[in-house]
Design a protein around this motif. Structure first.
Motif, PDB file in Angstrom:
ATOM      1  N   PHE A   1      84.482   8.726  36.464  1.00  0.00           N
ATOM      2  CA  PHE A   1      83.365   9.586  36.562  1.00  0.00           C
ATOM      3  C   PHE A   1      83.836  10.360  35.473  1.00  0.00           C
ATOM      4  CE2 PHE A   1      81.671   6.091  39.356  1.00  0.00           C
ATOM      5  CZ  PHE A   1      80.504   7.438  39.525  1.00  0.00           C
ATOM      6  N   LYS A   2      83.360  11.042  35.137  1.00  0.00           N
ATOM      7  CA  LYS A   2      83.123  12.261  34.117  1.00  0.00           C
ATOM      8  C   LYS A   2      82.387  13.483  34.443  1.00  0.00           C
ATOM      9  CE  LYS A   2      85.256  10.063  29.903  1.00  0.00           C
ATOM     10  NZ  LYS A   2      84.529  10.004  28.061  1.00  0.00           N
ATOM     11  N   THR A   3      82.890  14.369  33.760  1.00  0.00           N
ATOM     12  CA  THR A   3      81.863  15.302  34.762  1.00  0.00           C
ATOM     13  C   THR A   3      80.540  16.128  33.731  1.00  0.00           C
ATOM     14  OG1 THR A   3      83.754  16.659  36.036  1.00  0.00           O
ATOM     15  CG2 THR A   3      82.462  18.187  35.699  1.00  0.00           C
ATOM     16  N   TYR A   4      79.154  16.186  33.868  1.00  0.00           N
ATOM     17  CA  TYR A   4      78.886  16.742  32.714  1.00  0.00           C
ATOM     18  C   TYR A   4      78.037  18.134  33.867  1.00  0.00           C
ATOM     19  CZ  TYR A   4      79.575  11.838  31.357  1.00  0.00           C
ATOM     20  OH  TYR A   4      79.578  10.942  31.186  1.00  0.00           O
ATOM     21  N   LEU A   5      77.495  18.330  33.145  1.00  0.00           N
ATOM     22  CA  LEU A   5      76.073  19.402  33.091  1.00  0.00           C
ATOM     23  C   LEU A   5      74.918  19.209  32.556  1.00  0.00           C
ATOM     24  CD1 LEU A   5      76.309  22.894  33.355  1.00  0.00           C
ATOM     25  CD2 LEU A   5      76.227  22.786  31.119  1.00  0.00           C
TER      26      LEU A   5
ATOM     27  N   LYS B   1      79.007  14.783  38.337  1.00  0.00           N
ATOM     28  CA  LYS B   1      79.358  13.129  37.771  1.00  0.00           C
ATOM     29  C   LYS B   1      79.122  12.038  37.964  1.00  0.00           C
ATOM     30  CE  LYS B   1      84.039  14.826  39.431  1.00  0.00           C
ATOM     31  NZ  LYS B   1      85.297  14.554  38.059  1.00  0.00           N
ATOM     32  N   PHE B   2      78.974  10.815  36.491  1.00  0.00           N
ATOM     33  CA  PHE B   2      78.966  10.307  36.385  1.00  0.00           C
ATOM     34  C   PHE B   2      79.534   9.468  35.818  1.00  0.00           C
ATOM     35  CE2 PHE B   2      74.232  12.699  36.150  1.00  0.00           C
ATOM     36  CZ  PHE B   2      73.281  12.185  36.262  1.00  0.00           C
ATOM     37  N   SER B   3      79.268   7.205  35.768  1.00  0.00           N
ATOM     38  CA  SER B   3      80.113   6.933  36.012  1.00  0.00           C
ATOM     39  C   SER B   3      80.207   6.268  34.087  1.00  0.00           C
ATOM     40  CB  SER B   3      80.086   5.372  36.344  1.00  0.00           C
ATOM     41  OG  SER B   3      78.707   4.891  35.961  1.00  0.00           O
ATOM     42  N   ASN B   4      78.843   6.938  33.473  1.00  0.00           N
ATOM     43  CA  ASN B   4      79.124   6.659  32.097  1.00  0.00           C
ATOM     44  C   ASN B   4      78.402   7.287  31.591  1.00  0.00           C
ATOM     45  OD1 ASN B   4      76.575   4.197  32.023  1.00  0.00           O
ATOM     46  ND2 ASN B   4      77.627   3.286  33.399  1.00  0.00           N
ATOM     47  N   GLU B   5      77.943   7.478  30.527  1.00  0.00           N
ATOM     48  CA  GLU B   5      77.173   8.226  30.019  1.00  0.00           C
ATOM     49  C   GLU B   5      75.900   7.921  29.555  1.00  0.00           C
ATOM     50  OE1 GLU B   5      76.950   9.895  24.881  1.00  0.00           O
ATOM     51  OE2 GLU B   5      79.151  10.241  26.151  1.00  0.00           O
ATOM     52  N   ASN B   6      75.737   6.221  29.895  1.00  0.00           N
ATOM     53  CA  ASN B   6      74.046   5.401  29.814  1.00  0.00           C
ATOM     54  C   ASN B   6      73.302   5.962  30.590  1.00  0.00           C
ATOM     55  OD1 ASN B   6      74.635   4.818  26.556  1.00  0.00           O
ATOM     56  ND2 ASN B   6      75.523   2.916  27.656  1.00  0.00           N
ATOM     57  N   ASP B   7      74.052   6.155  31.851  1.00  0.00           N
ATOM     58  CA  ASP B   7      73.275   6.602  32.827  1.00  0.00           C
ATOM     59  C   ASP B   7      72.896   7.667  32.668  1.00  0.00           C
ATOM     60  OD1 ASP B   7      74.200   4.003  33.949  1.00  0.00           O
ATOM     61  OD2 ASP B   7      75.384   4.964  35.435  1.00  0.00           O
ATOM     62  N   LEU B   8      73.106   8.538  32.447  1.00  0.00           N
ATOM     63  CA  LEU B   8      73.215  10.077  32.382  1.00  0.00           C
ATOM     64  C   LEU B   8      71.679  10.128  31.419  1.00  0.00           C
ATOM     65  CD1 LEU B   8      73.059  12.966  32.477  1.00  0.00           C
ATOM     66  CD2 LEU B   8      74.718  13.329  31.373  1.00  0.00           C
ATOM     67  N   LYS B   9      71.825   9.431  29.792  1.00  0.00           N
ATOM     68  CA  LYS B   9      70.839   9.649  28.955  1.00  0.00           C
ATOM     69  C   LYS B   9      69.414   8.600  29.602  1.00  0.00           C
ATOM     70  CE  LYS B   9      73.799   9.119  24.894  1.00  0.00           C
ATOM     71  NZ  LYS B   9      74.295   8.083  23.811  1.00  0.00           N
TER      72      LYS B   9
ATOM     73  N   ARG C   1      79.846  19.053  24.860  1.00  0.00           N
ATOM     74  CA  ARG C   1      78.845  17.987  23.852  1.00  0.00           C
ATOM     75  C   ARG C   1      78.085  16.849  24.227  1.00  0.00           C
ATOM     76  NH1 ARG C   1      79.082  12.251  23.238  1.00  0.00           N
ATOM     77  NH2 ARG C   1      79.872  12.015  24.520  1.00  0.00           N
ATOM     78  N   TRP C   2      77.112  17.986  24.186  1.00  0.00           N
ATOM     79  CA  TRP C   2      75.200  17.260  24.184  1.00  0.00           C
ATOM     80  C   TRP C   2      74.816  15.949  24.059  1.00  0.00           C
ATOM     81  CZ3 TRP C   2      71.660  14.508  21.116  1.00  0.00           C
ATOM     82  CH2 TRP C   2      70.335  14.677  22.069  1.00  0.00           C
ATOM     83  N   ILE C   3      74.827  15.376  26.201  1.00  0.00           N
ATOM     84  CA  ILE C   3      74.249  14.561  25.503  1.00  0.00           C
ATOM     85  C   ILE C   3      72.925  13.704  24.856  1.00  0.00           C
ATOM     86  CG2 ILE C   3      74.504  12.604  27.057  1.00  0.00           C
ATOM     87  CD1 ILE C   3      77.083  13.651  26.298  1.00  0.00           C
ATOM     88  N   ALA C   4      72.253  14.489  26.274  1.00  0.00           N
ATOM     89  CA  ALA C   4      70.429  14.011  26.028  1.00  0.00           C
ATOM     90  C   ALA C   4      69.861  15.269  26.427  1.00  0.00           C
ATOM     91  CB  ALA C   4      70.673  13.426  26.992  1.00  0.00           C
TER      92      ALA C   4
END
Length: 461
Positions: free
Chosen positions: A4-8, A50-58, A170-173
């Motif tokens: 899992f990565k950390t996101y804001l 935390k999310f397991s992958n970037e696509n879930d966050l998008k 880094r901006w994701i979405a």
């Protein structure tokens, strides 16, 4: 959890009470797992998650109305030197794919609750000159966007000298904020005095977990704001209302400069305006107390804002006259009389209707008015076939608020139809305790002056 990565998640600072309920509903709908790095306070505009992958966050961001944007965090701290150390220690293997010569980039600098000049922001940006970027700067349409944020609390009147928290990532979405402006009531074809604003309408649709192909009903549809929101997320929409004149666009216009409604104003016109006509099933002039749906007809969700008797009357078809009959010759042109439809009966009927006509797991999302001093969760409408999943408050003034209630159907009806708990007569108390408006005070004072002047003339003539 190791991958899992950390996101804001950075939010807009309006309707903050609805933030968590919207996200919880969408996480459940989209089957996405999210965990908190730390439990946020209600007021702060960011979450560390935390999310397991970037696509879930998008995928989640594409539905979130309350979200401004999401970042993959490369560093965060309660002081600037430590932030730079974290960014410098971020794994190069994760950083370099976004730093190559083929990738254009830019760095946005944002300060929350404290103003800085453009030069000061550029100076802050220059402190990141150690980043191993090889590509060119592109301020208009970069391949990669980095964000540096300084958070100075939530009180702009007395910000601290140094930020409470600083972030770089880094901006994701982006969230779905742009849709709020697209659906603005200022440019909408057909509106009324009680048209729901786009942001709240979309929040309700998200809490109802509406998805492509769902069949949605608003039984107190008015000008159809909730139908527009539901259709945006793929729902096929029905509406109903007892107000014939409203549904046919014959009421007084609510826009100040508009003296007469256009001939084509209607709920359908709104759907056409937003290219949602294919999602529009129909709107029906109907008394909610008279059920006209087949017993086995089920909706995926019901979203509605019932009238409270303040700006819109709570009425149903009926008469106080006994043994009232209509002759056959007058039947074709007869306009039924209406009587008061008490708030307690209205909500009891609404929940029972949902028990009959919601699918298992389907949701009812509705507003409920309360007096803040008297509020107790036990005063909310209940039914043993429905479970209350969310309860958020929108404060209207120092005395009153309304709660956005989200129920989920957990079982079909049995002989026991739930508890008919008594609900306070909101309208009666509103007019009993309402403070006098400035206009009413001026009129009262003018009447007193006029009365005193007449008495003076009578005594002196």
């Amino acid at each position: 959890m190791s991958n899992f990565k950390t996101y804001l998640l950075w939010f807009a600072q309006d309707h903050i009470n609805f933030r968590r309920e919207e996200i919880n509903s969408l996480l459940n709908l989209l089957k996405i797992e999210m965990t908190f790095l730390e439990e946020p306070t209600l007021e702060q505009p960011y979450w560390l998650v935390k999310f397991s992958n970037e696509n879930d966050l998008k995928t989640l961001s594409n539905r979130l109305v309350s979200l401004k944007y999401a970042l993959e965090l490369w560093g965060y701290s309660d002081n600037i030197p430590d932030l730079h150390r974290e960014v410098q220690n971020y794994p190069k293997s994760l950083m370099l794919p976004y730093m190559s010569a083929e990738k254009t980039f830019k760095i946005d600098v944002e300060t929350f609750c404290k103003h800085f000049t453009q030069k000061e922001k550029v100076d802050k940006l220059e402190t990141f000159n150690y980043l191993p970027v090889e590509g060119k700067v592109n301020l208009k349409n970069p391949d990669v966007v980095f964000n540096y944020i300084e958070f100075y609390g939530v009180d702009p009147k007395s910000p601290p000298e140094k930020p409470y928290m600083v972030f770089f990532g880094r901006w994701i979405a982006n969230g779905l904020r742009s849709l709020i402006n697209q659906l603005s009531l200022k440019t909408r074809k057909f509106i009324g005095n009680t048209s729901m604003d786009p942001q709240l309408s979309l929040l309700m649709a998200n809490q109802a977990k509406i998805q492509e192909g769902d069949i949605i009903l608003d039984p107190f549809v008015g000008t159809g704001s909730l139908l527009v929101a539901a259709a945006q997320f793929g729902g096929y929409v029905y509406g109903a209302d007892i107000d014939y004149l409203m549904l046919h666009g014959r009421t007084r216009p609510s826009r100040i400069k508009q003296t007469k409604r256009s001939d084509d104003e209607s709920v359908k016109a709104n759907m056409i305006q937003y290219n949602l006509e294919d999602k529009y099933l129909d709107v029906l002039v109907n008394d909610f107390t008279i059920c006209y749906w087949k017993e086995n007809f089920l909706f995926d969700a019901i979203i509605t804002d019932p009238p409270y008797g303040i700006r819109e009357a709570t009425e149903k078809i009926g008469t106080a006259k006994s043994n009232y009959t209509i002759s056959e010759e007058h039947l074709a042109t007869h306009i039924p009389a209406k009587v008061d439809y008490g708030l307690s009966n209205l909500y009891h009927d609404l929940l029972n209707f949902c028990v009959k006509h919601l699918k298992i797991g389907g949701r009812l999302v509705c507003w409920f008015p309360v007096y803040r001093d008297d509020y107790d969760e036990n005063c909310l409408p209940t039914n043993d076939c429905l479970i209350l999943k969310a309860n958020s408050e929108q404060i209207l003034n120092k005395h009153t608020s309304r709660r956005l209630l989200t129920y989920e159907k957990i079982k079909d009806a049995s002989d026991f139809q739930g508890l008919k708990n008594e609900i306070m007569d909101f309208r009666a108390k509103y007019y009993d305790t309402r403070e006098e408006t400035r206009r009413e005070k001026r009129l009262r004072d003018a009447n007193i002056r006029d009365k005193n002047w007449k008495e003076y003339l009578e005594k002196n003539n």
